[in-house]
Design a protein around this motif. Structure first.
Motif, PDB file in Angstrom:
ATOM      1  N   ALA A 289       2.192 -11.040   9.136  1.00  0.00           N
ATOM      2  CA  ALA A 289       2.316 -10.032   8.088  1.00  0.00           C
ATOM      3  C   ALA A 289       3.691 -10.087   7.430  1.00  0.00           C
ATOM      4  CB  ALA A 289       2.053  -8.645   8.667  1.00  0.00           C
ATOM      5  N   GLU A 292       4.282 -13.175   5.187  1.00  0.00           N
ATOM      6  CA  GLU A 292       3.748 -13.005   3.838  1.00  0.00           C
ATOM      7  C   GLU A 292       4.643 -12.085   3.020  1.00  0.00           C
ATOM      8  OE1 GLU A 292      -0.255 -11.596   1.401  1.00  0.00           O
ATOM      9  OE2 GLU A 292      -0.395 -12.093   3.529  1.00  0.00           O
ATOM     10  N   THR A 298       3.794 -10.703  -3.165  1.00  0.00           N
ATOM     11  CA  THR A 298       2.548  -9.971  -2.969  1.00  0.00           C
ATOM     12  C   THR A 298       2.372  -8.912  -4.043  1.00  0.00           C
ATOM     13  OG1 THR A 298       3.691  -8.431  -1.477  1.00  0.00           O
ATOM     14  CG2 THR A 298       2.554 -10.290  -0.474  1.00  0.00           C
ATOM     15  N   ILE A 302       1.303  -4.510   2.156  1.00  0.00           N
ATOM     16  CA  ILE A 302       0.745  -5.186   3.325  1.00  0.00           C
ATOM     17  C   ILE A 302       0.688  -4.163   4.457  1.00  0.00           C
ATOM     18  CG2 ILE A 302       1.074  -7.020   5.023  1.00  0.00           C
ATOM     19  CD1 ILE A 302       2.513  -8.609   2.834  1.00  0.00           C
TER      20      ILE A 302
END
Length: 306
Positions: A289, A292, A298, A302
């Motif tokens: 997690a 990323e 993103t 998340i």
């Protein structure tokens, strides 16, 4: 035994582990929450890596996380406005929400509206209150033009929506992959990179009233070159630039209370604030997690799910 994220030294994602821990027991005024979702945030990376050790030191072994949503599992003495089984949104300030169970002060919990998903609820606090504080700091109003950097990120995606609610025109700096998403929310997208200053001059016709920086990397200096008054520039990440140029640096700590969280949850429940979810990971994949997250590309939040 219940599980929780722990790290025992400063470092990259590899220092993170999921450990078996005793089930916490609530003291007076506390609530034990069985976590259903907990967002992750860039500031947690900085704390774990030791970059903010002087301001926010870590005591090892350290837990991690502030955002959470879940179900009340147990009440401490004196807690009368909640019941076991209630669905709640909340926050902690002791880095402990990335866990199956977390102790929360009763005053830091609000009811979870039925129209808000677990994922959105569990990632609302840090990003939402940071966006709220940024908008409040820059005072946008009808007729203004406001530029937001990192406009599709966890904080930026909420910031552009909150600014839109004031009636201002919002210009969002983001990768071209996020431009259509921004347009759907009434935001004017502009690609970052070479020529950005010229593109902003063109789309704003030289009129930028306020600038909210959620990304860093020189955007405070850009705002000043665009002629924005320093009192209407807010950065949530570039603290050195804020000190150097005397612009604002109001973020989560400026709006970190249950009433602001309640307002944000109400907007989400009414469909006036969308909390985009980029990815959901099981707690056991906490390292993935954060890998990323640390790529910084993103769209939205998340989330960890125990």
């Amino acid at each position: 035994m219940p599980q929780a994220v722990r790290y025992s030294e400063h470092g990259g994602v590899d220092v993170l582990r999921v450990a078996d821990v005793p089930r916490p027991a609530p003291d007076a005024g506390q609530v034990l929450v069985a976590v259903r979702a907990a967002g992750i945030n860039p500031g947690e990376t900085g704390i774990r890596e030791g970059r903010y050790a002087q301001k926010w030191p870590s005591a090892f072994p350290s837990g991690q996380g502030s955002d959470l949503a879940g179900v009340v599992a147990e009440l401490g003495a004196g807690v009368s406005d909640l019941a076991v089984g209630d669905e709640v949104i909340g926050f902690v300030d002791n880095r402990s929400s990335h866990a199956e169970y977390v102790l929360v002060d009763a005053g830091d919990l609000i009811p979870k509206p039925s129209g808000v998903s677990w994922e959105a609820a569990g990632s609302l606090f840090i990003a939402g209150t940071t966006a709220y504080a940024s908008v409040r700091a820059t005072c946008p109003r009808d007729g203004d033009t406001v530029v937001v950097s990192g406009a599709a990120g966890g904080v930026g995606s909420l910031t552009v929506q909150l600014v839109k609610l004031t009636g201002a025109t919002v210009v969002g700096i983001a990768s071209e992959a996020n431009h259509e998403w921004l347009r759907e929310y009434g935001v004017v997208p502009v690609a970052y990179g070479d020529g950005l200053e010229e593109r902003l001059h063109e789309v704003t016709e030289g009129k930028v009233d306020a600038f909210i920086d959620t990304y860093g990397s020189g955007y405070v200096e850009l705002a000043l070159r665009l002629g924005v008054y320093p009192g209407r520039i807010n950065t949530v990440i570039d603290f050195a630039a804020a000190e150097k140029y005397q612009v604002k640096a109001e973020g989560n700590t400026s709006a970190a209370d249950a009433e602001v969280l309640r307002d944000l949850a109400a907007l989400a429940d009414k469909g006036l604030l969308d909390v985009p979810i980029a990815a959901v990971y099981p707690l056991t994949q906490v390292q993935d997690a954060y890998r990323e997250l640390e790529r910084r590309h993103t769209r939205g939040k998340i989330v960890l799910k125990p």
